[in-house]
Design an enzyme around this catalytic site. Sequence first.
Site, PDB file in Angstrom:
ATOM      1  N   HIS A 203       0.856  -1.187   0.000  1.00  0.00           N
ATOM      2  CA  HIS A 203       0.000   0.000   0.000  1.00  0.00           C
ATOM      3  C   HIS A 203       0.888   1.232   0.000  1.00  0.00           C
ATOM      4  O   HIS A 203       1.919   1.242   0.656  1.00  0.00           O
ATOM      5  CB  HIS A 203      -0.906   0.005   1.244  1.00  0.00           C
ATOM      6  CG  HIS A 203      -2.083   0.911   1.105  1.00  0.00           C
ATOM      7  ND1 HIS A 203      -1.995   2.269   1.302  1.00  0.00           N
ATOM      8  CD2 HIS A 203      -3.359   0.645   0.753  1.00  0.00           C
ATOM      9  CE1 HIS A 203      -3.185   2.804   1.094  1.00  0.00           C
ATOM     10  NE2 HIS A 203      -4.031   1.847   0.748  1.00  0.00           N
TER      11      HIS A 203
ATOM     12  N   ASP B 131      -7.840  -5.211   0.139  1.00  0.00           N
ATOM     13  CA  ASP B 131      -8.440  -6.030  -0.908  1.00  0.00           C
ATOM     14  C   ASP B 131      -8.304  -7.532  -0.677  1.00  0.00           C
ATOM     15  O   ASP B 131      -9.078  -8.309  -1.221  1.00  0.00           O
ATOM     16  CB  ASP B 131      -7.854  -5.658  -2.276  1.00  0.00           C
ATOM     17  CG  ASP B 131      -8.443  -4.355  -2.755  1.00  0.00           C
ATOM     18  OD1 ASP B 131      -9.672  -4.236  -2.738  1.00  0.00           O
ATOM     19  OD2 ASP B 131      -7.680  -3.444  -3.105  1.00  0.00           O
TER      20      ASP B 131
END
Length: 385
Positions: free
Chosen positions: A269, A322
């Site tokens: 991320h 996710d």
Amino acid sequence: MAGQTLIVGNGAEEQKPNKAGLEGIVAATTALSNVDGQVGRLVYRGYDIHDLAHSTSFEEIAYLLWFGHLPKRSELAGLQASLLEQRQLSTDILTILRNLPAETAPMDTLRTAVSAWGMYANVQGQPTIEQAIALTARFPLILATFHRLRQGLEVLEPRADLSYTANYLYLLTGQEPKAEHIKGLDAYLVMLADHSMNASTFTARIVASTASDLASAVVAAICALKGPLHGGAADKAQEMLAEIGTAENAEPWIRATLSSGRRLMGFGHRAYKTTDPRAEELREMARQADPVGFAFARRVEELAVSILDEIKPGRRLYTNVDFYSAVLLSSVGIPIDLFTPTFAVARIAGWTAHILEQSANNRLIRPLAAYSGPASLAFVPLDQR
Ligand SMILES: CC(C)(COP(=O)(O)OP(=O)(O)OC[C@H]1O[C@@H](n2cnc3c(N)ncnc32)[C@H](O)[C@@H]1OP(=O)(O)O)[C@@H](O)C(=O)NCCC(=O)NCCS
């Protein structure tokens, strides 16, 4: 590009630091949400996501983002009534959905329908809260209607007795949604409603900053969310789990994938340099919702984090939102190609809140580019080249 001499807009030569992808650049001021990526903390208007995830509904969070405070019962009832009033698709939009090829990607369907809605509803001028409510109410309808049509099924009438989340599940499946599925999906929608200056929100704010309309800004945001480096990763994570297949295959699969230069979907991320707090919540929800799917996903996660640390030392790559979204969304019956659109069913609250915030205190977003092309070439006419 690091340390290169570049020419900036005013013609002066400058040493530009490497900020590829605008990493670390503050691009806006917002009171909506904040990500502290070092400690893995996400807040919406000051409230920790861990406190909100299981104790609030999506409608409460939309209220918080749009109006600035958590609603009292009467305020929440008012917003629910406004959303309900807008829970309908016009014949024009239904006709467009009926005419789309069944194999149209659902994100393309959403983009097309939102664009058409903006035109038919004559959404113009300064964005309003009423437009935000009207569009949010329609997101689940657009997707569920298309999903029914592409299966050759009858389109269902939205139900006024169901919440935003329950009605979405009902319209998708035609079944009375189970309480645990509503709870799981609602918590997912709460957690994905906003996330500071992510790529799709930034896109929406840029469009809003040009004094364009709300529908246009949301269409642009949908386009940005579609990409697999942003919202398109959950279905890819699900495909990855399916491809790995068994716990025994996980380690060789991960090593082979990384050594061929491919990325593990659902890991890494830009902002979080530790586990994404939403992934922590989703991990626990996935554990409850689907113990078998969870056990396998957990094994893949443990191996992936450890092998990423070995092969990409210092990059601090952990599980992002996710990865367990894939397990959770599957467990509540969302088809894989509706994972990213369901992300949009949550994020529409944040996008519209950011559009309203941007347009309430607007200045055109217009950065510079560091020019790296030739400085001054002699022009040669076409017939002499
Ligand atoms: C989310 C993401 C785009 C953030 O990217 P970023 O901040 O620009 O990070 P970078 O692309 O600069 O990657 C930094 C390093 O980590 C590696 N890396 C990042 N994510 C990785 C992943 N998921 N798998 C393998 N390697 C990864 C990169 O290869 C790069 O290695 P290098 O230094 O040897 O070149 C990236 O982590 C990614 O592609 N993840 C997979 C897709 C995903 O899950 N997206 C959903 C995001 S919520």
